[in-house]
Design a protein around this motif. Sequence first.
Motif, mmCIF file in Angstrom:
data_model
loop_
_atom_site.group_PDB
_atom_site.id
_atom_site.type_symbol
_atom_site.label_atom_id
_atom_site.label_comp_id
_atom_site.label_asym_id
_atom_site.label_seq_id
_atom_site.Cartn_x
_atom_site.Cartn_y
_atom_site.Cartn_z
ATOM 1 N N VAL A 69 21.973 95.104 53.915
ATOM 2 C CA VAL A 69 22.074 94.101 53.426
ATOM 3 C C VAL A 69 21.943 92.839 52.959
ATOM 4 O O VAL A 69 22.826 91.754 53.340
ATOM 5 C CB VAL A 69 23.707 94.435 52.171
ATOM 6 C CG1 VAL A 69 23.566 94.132 50.536
ATOM 7 C CG2 VAL A 69 24.041 95.831 52.568
ATOM 8 N N THR A 70 20.608 92.349 53.033
ATOM 9 C CA THR A 70 20.118 91.226 52.661
ATOM 10 C C THR A 70 20.080 90.997 50.960
ATOM 11 O O THR A 70 19.482 91.520 50.394
ATOM 12 C CB THR A 70 18.742 91.448 53.631
ATOM 13 O OG1 THR A 70 19.241 92.163 54.804
ATOM 14 C CG2 THR A 70 17.714 90.046 53.532
ATOM 15 N N PRO A 96 26.705 83.198 55.394
ATOM 16 C CA PRO A 96 27.484 82.214 55.292
ATOM 17 C C PRO A 96 28.565 82.502 55.598
ATOM 18 O O PRO A 96 29.094 83.669 55.572
ATOM 19 C CB PRO A 96 26.691 81.852 54.381
ATOM 20 C CG PRO A 96 26.368 83.553 53.924
ATOM 21 C CD PRO A 96 26.513 84.360 55.051
ATOM 22 N N ASP A 124 18.372 87.618 51.050
ATOM 23 C CA ASP A 124 17.741 86.288 50.459
ATOM 24 C C ASP A 124 16.669 86.415 51.734
ATOM 25 O O ASP A 124 17.088 87.033 52.140
ATOM 26 C CB ASP A 124 19.110 85.153 50.690
ATOM 27 C CG ASP A 124 18.312 83.409 49.765
ATOM 28 O OD1 ASP A 124 17.125 84.258 49.786
ATOM 29 O OD2 ASP A 124 18.946 82.893 50.208
ATOM 30 N N SER A 177 16.595 85.866 57.773
ATOM 31 C CA SER A 177 17.036 86.244 56.504
ATOM 32 C C SER A 177 18.434 85.981 56.653
ATOM 33 O O SER A 177 19.050 86.448 57.626
ATOM 34 C CB SER A 177 16.836 87.278 56.306
ATOM 35 O OG SER A 177 17.100 88.738 57.316
ATOM 36 N N ILE A 178 19.136 85.947 55.661
ATOM 37 C CA ILE A 178 20.474 85.802 55.050
ATOM 38 C C ILE A 178 20.979 87.512 54.918
ATOM 39 O O ILE A 178 21.185 88.128 53.666
ATOM 40 C CB ILE A 178 20.599 85.046 54.438
ATOM 41 C CG1 ILE A 178 20.156 83.599 54.953
ATOM 42 C CG2 ILE A 178 22.592 84.513 53.857
ATOM 43 C CD1 ILE A 178 20.226 82.315 54.073
ATOM 44 N N THR A 179 22.436 87.763 55.409
ATOM 45 C CA THR A 179 23.229 88.354 55.410
ATOM 46 C C THR A 179 24.874 88.445 54.722
ATOM 47 O O THR A 179 25.411 87.436 55.261
ATOM 48 C CB THR A 179 22.783 89.863 56.129
ATOM 49 O OG1 THR A 179 23.788 91.228 55.812
ATOM 50 C CG2 THR A 179 23.737 89.444 57.522
ATOM 51 N N LEU A 180 25.476 89.270 53.528
ATOM 52 C CA LEU A 180 27.140 88.523 53.408
ATOM 53 C C LEU A 180 27.551 90.361 53.626
ATOM 54 O O LEU A 180 28.650 89.940 53.606
ATOM 55 C CB LEU A 180 26.529 89.033 52.082
ATOM 56 C CG LEU A 180 25.807 88.207 51.407
ATOM 57 C CD1 LEU A 180 26.104 87.741 49.537
ATOM 58 C CD2 LEU A 180 26.483 86.234 51.090
ATOM 59 N N SER A 181 27.092 90.941 54.265
ATOM 60 C CA SER A 181 27.478 92.508 54.905
ATOM 61 C C SER A 181 27.745 92.305 55.868
ATOM 62 O O SER A 181 26.425 92.719 56.631
ATOM 63 C CB SER A 181 27.830 93.623 53.757
ATOM 64 O OG SER A 181 28.036 94.545 54.338
ATOM 65 N N PRO A 182 28.728 92.999 57.115
ATOM 66 C CA PRO A 182 29.796 92.269 57.067
ATOM 67 C C PRO A 182 30.284 91.265 56.789
ATOM 68 O O PRO A 182 30.028 90.252 57.270
ATOM 69 C CB PRO A 182 30.989 93.140 58.098
ATOM 70 C CG PRO A 182 29.873 92.615 58.738
ATOM 71 C CD PRO A 182 28.511 93.309 58.780
ATOM 72 N N VAL A 188 18.617 87.276 61.857
ATOM 73 C CA VAL A 188 19.688 87.446 60.738
ATOM 74 C C VAL A 188 20.807 86.431 60.652
ATOM 75 O O VAL A 188 21.557 86.854 61.499
ATOM 76 C CB VAL A 188 20.364 89.102 61.105
ATOM 77 C CG1 VAL A 188 21.246 89.328 59.613
ATOM 78 C CG2 VAL A 188 19.001 89.717 60.678
#
Lengths: 164, 276
Positions: free
Chosen positions: B10-11, A50, B13, A80-85, A47
């Motif tokens: 929370v994913t 950005p 993408d 996979s890409i997570t934005l949180s936190p 994981v």
Amino acid sequence: MSAVTAFRERAWEIAAAVPDPEVPVLTIEDLGVLRSVRVLDGRTEVVITPTYSGCPAMDTIRDDLVLALTAAGFDDVEVSITLSPAWTTDWMTDDGKRKLQEYGIAPPVRRAAGAGPIPVQLGVKCPRCGSLHTREVAHFGSTSCKALYECLSCLEPFDHFKAH
Amino acid sequence: MIDEDVHGDVTVDALELAEELTGSAGADADTEVAAYALRLGDDSLILSQQLGEWIAHAPELEEDVALGNIALDLLGHARSLLHYAGSADGRSEDDLAYWRDEPEFRCAWLFEQPNGDFAHTIARQLVASVYLYELYDRLQASADPTLAAIAAKSVKEVEYHRDHAVQWTLRLAGGTDESRRRMMRAVTDTWPYVDELFRDDELTMSLSARGAAVSPSTLRAPFDAVIAAVFAQSGFEVPGGQPSSAGGRQGKHTARLGFILAEMQVLVRQHPGAVW
């Protein structure tokens, strides 16, 4: 140490060594982009997060992770890409900040507390001569994460990694 | 050093290699949340596309870079929002960006207003960034974890865009007679499109009742306060006049949107399925 833990540590080490495509002196671990690595039932899950929402380096990082882990014998790699936190410059390691400075990019400076609608920033130190007598030439730089500065002492222009 | 699961759940993408994951890697949006995410995503997508036109045409090189960077951030927000919107019915962010026509877009009219001269772009940036900042600042507390995560990520970037727009507004207002005249004109031309951003409707009322969305009308006062502070320093007055009959949230658009979409979509439609 269990076999599973050993696998995971090995997978983390390989993932952590992947360089950032824009600032190759930093690894994705230095940047704080690498969030977690898991090895489960023959699958490897990585994981990442950005630095900036539109950062185009994410696709390259993703491909590089798959290549590096596959080459090391890990199968079925999923990134996979997570934005949180949300990522902040606080996720950058001290080692990362030192490498950035040596590379000629001024590392992020903490923003002054209680800044209003117009942010007030502490002085940015020239990565070449160390002078604090610098000025921002442009708010935005060659990549989303940088601003363009110039040193008023040694007159060199330099990139500053924005505090975020 | 190694934590089983330090990341949030929370994913937004998923790797293309694992296409079966698309839409199921993170939570799927329900129909209402998807419709709301589509509005926000379309606002950012269209503004991003328009700002991209400035690259190599801005008044100075640094502005090419600045507007290009802002466009890139907005594109990132749009991708997250459209990906999430598409999770409700199995469409990808690309399906939504490239394979819808004007009536299916839900952007507000502000975002499809022409770039105009640099002052018009800055006036549109000022309204857009002040509005988006107030919106994302509150949407971080959304009961919908994916919307909250996207907002928390976006608010920091939009704050920077707001700073850029405020600084340019002050500079153009306090510059030459010509820059001041043009900035005032741009503000006057932009103001009819402000009102639409703050209109509540059935969707936002239903979503804000369950804490998922921010009711647009509640953003008006904080928006006005920031604008008042900037205008006080610029010596500008908030323009009066009638708001536009804008119906972007219902899929009614100005002719301009067609031209924006034509340029944005032409390559994909001429070469369906092409990847690069």
